[in-house]
Each structure stands twice: as C-alpha cells, then as structure tokens.
Design an enzyme around this catalytic site. Structure first.
Site, PDB file in Angstrom:
ATOM      1  N   GLN A  34      21.437  14.751  37.117  1.00  0.00           N
ATOM      2  CA  GLN A  34      21.550  13.182  36.660  1.00  0.00           C
ATOM      3  C   GLN A  34      20.154  12.833  36.342  1.00  0.00           C
ATOM      4  O   GLN A  34      19.260  13.585  36.574  1.00  0.00           O
ATOM      5  CB  GLN A  34      22.113  12.938  37.914  1.00  0.00           C
ATOM      6  N   HIS A  65      23.836   2.411  55.576  1.00  0.00           N
ATOM      7  CA  HIS A  65      23.393   3.793  56.482  1.00  0.00           C
ATOM      8  C   HIS A  65      23.782   3.383  57.881  1.00  0.00           C
ATOM      9  O   HIS A  65      24.412   4.266  58.464  1.00  0.00           O
ATOM     10  CB  HIS A  65      21.998   4.236  56.502  1.00  0.00           C
ATOM     11  N   GLU A 108      23.775  18.779  50.206  1.00  0.00           N
ATOM     12  CA  GLU A 108      23.117  17.947  48.843  1.00  0.00           C
ATOM     13  C   GLU A 108      23.214  18.907  47.747  1.00  0.00           C
ATOM     14  O   GLU A 108      22.644  19.895  47.797  1.00  0.00           O
ATOM     15  CB  GLU A 108      21.794  17.318  49.232  1.00  0.00           C
ATOM     16  N   ASP A 140      27.031  22.685  46.593  1.00  0.00           N
ATOM     17  CA  ASP A 140      28.217  21.972  46.165  1.00  0.00           C
ATOM     18  C   ASP A 140      28.690  21.503  47.292  1.00  0.00           C
ATOM     19  O   ASP A 140      29.453  22.299  48.101  1.00  0.00           O
ATOM     20  CB  ASP A 140      29.158  22.730  45.113  1.00  0.00           C
ATOM     21  N   GLY A 141      29.002  20.297  47.844  1.00  0.00           N
ATOM     22  CA  GLY A 141      29.729  19.841  48.761  1.00  0.00           C
ATOM     23  C   GLY A 141      31.228  20.296  48.921  1.00  0.00           C
ATOM     24  O   GLY A 141      31.784  20.697  50.166  1.00  0.00           O
ATOM     25  N   ASP A 158      28.707  10.591  52.084  1.00  0.00           N
ATOM     26  CA  ASP A 158      27.964   9.729  51.415  1.00  0.00           C
ATOM     27  C   ASP A 158      27.773  10.250  49.703  1.00  0.00           C
ATOM     28  O   ASP A 158      26.588  10.615  49.503  1.00  0.00           O
ATOM     29  CB  ASP A 158      26.438   9.962  52.166  1.00  0.00           C
ATOM     30  N   SER A 159      28.628   9.876  49.017  1.00  0.00           N
ATOM     31  CA  SER A 159      28.956  10.368  47.693  1.00  0.00           C
ATOM     32  C   SER A 159      28.182   9.175  46.777  1.00  0.00           C
ATOM     33  O   SER A 159      28.311   8.249  46.934  1.00  0.00           O
ATOM     34  CB  SER A 159      30.106  10.706  47.285  1.00  0.00           C
ATOM     35  N   ASP A 161      29.485   7.554  43.125  1.00  0.00           N
ATOM     36  CA  ASP A 161      30.657   6.919  42.486  1.00  0.00           C
ATOM     37  C   ASP A 161      31.441   8.157  41.951  1.00  0.00           C
ATOM     38  O   ASP A 161      31.025   9.105  41.702  1.00  0.00           O
ATOM     39  CB  ASP A 161      30.533   5.772  41.460  1.00  0.00           C
ATOM     40  N   PRO A 165      28.955  14.519  39.017  1.00  0.00           N
ATOM     41  CA  PRO A 165      28.749  15.311  40.404  1.00  0.00           C
ATOM     42  C   PRO A 165      29.760  14.968  41.350  1.00  0.00           C
ATOM     43  O   PRO A 165      30.280  15.673  42.218  1.00  0.00           O
ATOM     44  CB  PRO A 165      27.540  15.662  40.497  1.00  0.00           C
TER      45      PRO A 165
END
Length: 284
Positions: A34, A65, A108, A140-141, A158-159, A161, A165
C-alpha cells in the site's frame, strides 16, 4: 473549494470526501502492499494515511485505541493473552499492554507500517514495541488465525477498511477461525467502520457473528477523523461479559489504577446503546 493543493483528500466513499490540510509532508512511499503517507496537520498533529485513507492521528487516536482495547479487557476482567490482528502503528498494543497481561501477540502483514510508525509516529506506540510481553509477527492475519493453537482471551481485529489487504479480515471464514482461536468465554472485537456510511460492512459482520456466537452485537464511539458519524466495533462472545454491571466495571478500573482520555465505565456501558438506524442495520 476547488484548488485542493496542499490538502490530503480522502475519497473512501463514492459521493463524500474529507480533507486535511497538509502543513508538511513527512513521508510518502509505496510499499509492496500500500501507499503510506505521514503529514502534519495543525489540529490533528501527525496523520498516517494508507492509500489516501486516514488510519491514525496523534490527536484523536486515543479514542479508537481505548475503546477497541479496554471495552473487551475490562468486560472480561481476567484476560491473560491477547491477539491483535493488524495495528501496525502500535497504538492497540500500547493500550493492551497497560493491563497486567502475560502476552500480546500482534500480527501485522506489512513490516513497512511498523518500521515507519516507529520512526515517524513514535507517540502512537509509546514504547510498546520494546515491551517484552509483545510478540510481533509479520504475517498475513488470515493465515495466522488459521494456524494458531489459539487460547486467546481477547482477539482485537484492528484492520483497515475491507478493500485490498484488509478485505479477507471481514469474511465468514476469518471470523470462524477467530472463534476457534478464542479461549472459553473469550471475546472477539472488530473495527467495522462508520455505519452511517458503511452500513453493509457492519451488517455483514453481525450476520456472521450471530451464526458463531451466543452474544453478537456492536458498540460505538465518535472519532473525529473517521467522518460520517460514530464508528462501530463488532462484539462476539459465547460468555456474558457484555452484561457486566457498572459497579463491577468501576471496581475493575479503580483497581487497575489506569486513567484514560475517553474510556470510562459509564462510556463503556453507554457505547452499547445503539441508535435506531444502527439497530435497523443489525435487524436487516
């Protein structure tokens, strides 16, 4: 305003945009995943955008947070192990590690986000990356959640939109794997966007949660740079932690000795009181 030179314009939505004045551009680079930018703004301080969309700011990140971390942790009351999917800026780890946890695993996908957050947004993580209880995994989560042995008391998604990814983190398969990774009566919470603008995102998550969990709902918080109304956070659990009472929450917060900029026991409970249009999304 027709000349937007010197402004960072976010066009996440087809017919709505917001803009932040760029007093200074500190970082602008495209990674394998990104485009990352850090700008300075007079009101919000340093601002991180991914592909043009605001992710975090120095001034208002505490709201997001705190609410995505302390609501499930104080509701649970005895969490020892936490999993964070995403959160490369370190803010979620910062808040989680304020609790007496044994371990926080943070997954992450983009090491570039972690690296430049340490350099350009150090106040967001506030030393969290140096805490020995933090297990940082660059992976990769969605793949991690499939392979993990689980046993997490709280999982925080905590992604970004649900585009690029982050899209896979909003699927029924991902949520199913996340439930398997929870300890008994564990809690899964998710970032679900601004329901006034992104209603289908929240509705899809709650639909999936209802097929997986005994208790599926959401709660809200107003974050200024996530424009278009309050932000929604999905909630899924097979336990009854959402029914925690005000006196119990007050006692837990008092015992923790922690102070917050947004979170309070009263705000915790009030956040689950949903306006009519959000209730309608959950019904539909």
């Amino acid at each position: 305003m027709t000349d937007m030179t010197g402004w960072s314009v976010e066009r996440l939505h087809a017919d709505y945009a917001q803009a932040l004045k760029e007093d200074r551009v500190l970082y602008d680079s495209k990674t394998d995943h990104q485009r990352l930018r850090v700008i300075e703004n007079g009101t919000f301080g340093r601002v991180l955008t991914l592909d043009g969309v605001v992710q975090v700011t120095e001034r208002d990140n505490f709201i997001y947070h705190e609410m995505l971390t302390h609501v499930p942790l104080f509701a649970h009351g005895a969490a020892r192990r936490v999993l964070i999917i995403g959160g490369g800026d370190g803010g979620m780890a910062r808040e989680a590690l304020r609790h007496p946890l044994d371990q926080v695993t943070m997954v992450e996908i983009d090491s570039g986000v972690v690296d430049f957050s340490k350099e350009y947004l150090p106040s967001i993580s506030a030393g969290a990356f140096d805490d020995p209880r933090l297990d940082l995994q660059i992976a990769d989560g969605a793949e991690f959640i499939k392979a993990t042995a689980g046993g997490y008391d709280v999982i925080i998604v905590d992604s970004t939109d649900p585009v690029g990814p982050g899209e896979v983190l909003f699927t029924d398969h991902f949520y199913g794997h996340a439930k398997r990774a929870l300890a008994p009566d564990g809690i899964l919470v998710t970032q679900n966007g601004v329901p006034f603008m992104q209603g289908s995102e929240l509705a899809g998550t709650i639909r999936a949660f209802r097929s997986l969990f005994a208790d599926a709902s959401c709660y809200l918080a107003g974050v200024p740079t996530y424009a278009g109304g309050p932000m929604a956070f999905g909630w899924g659990s097979d336990g009854d932690a959402r029914q925690v009472t005000l006196p119990v929450l007050q006692a837990r917060v008092a015992a923790s000795g922690l102070e917050f900029g947004y979170y309070t026991p009263e705000v915790h409970l009030a956040a689950f009181a949903l306006p009519g249009y959000v209730q309608a999304l959950l019904r539909d």
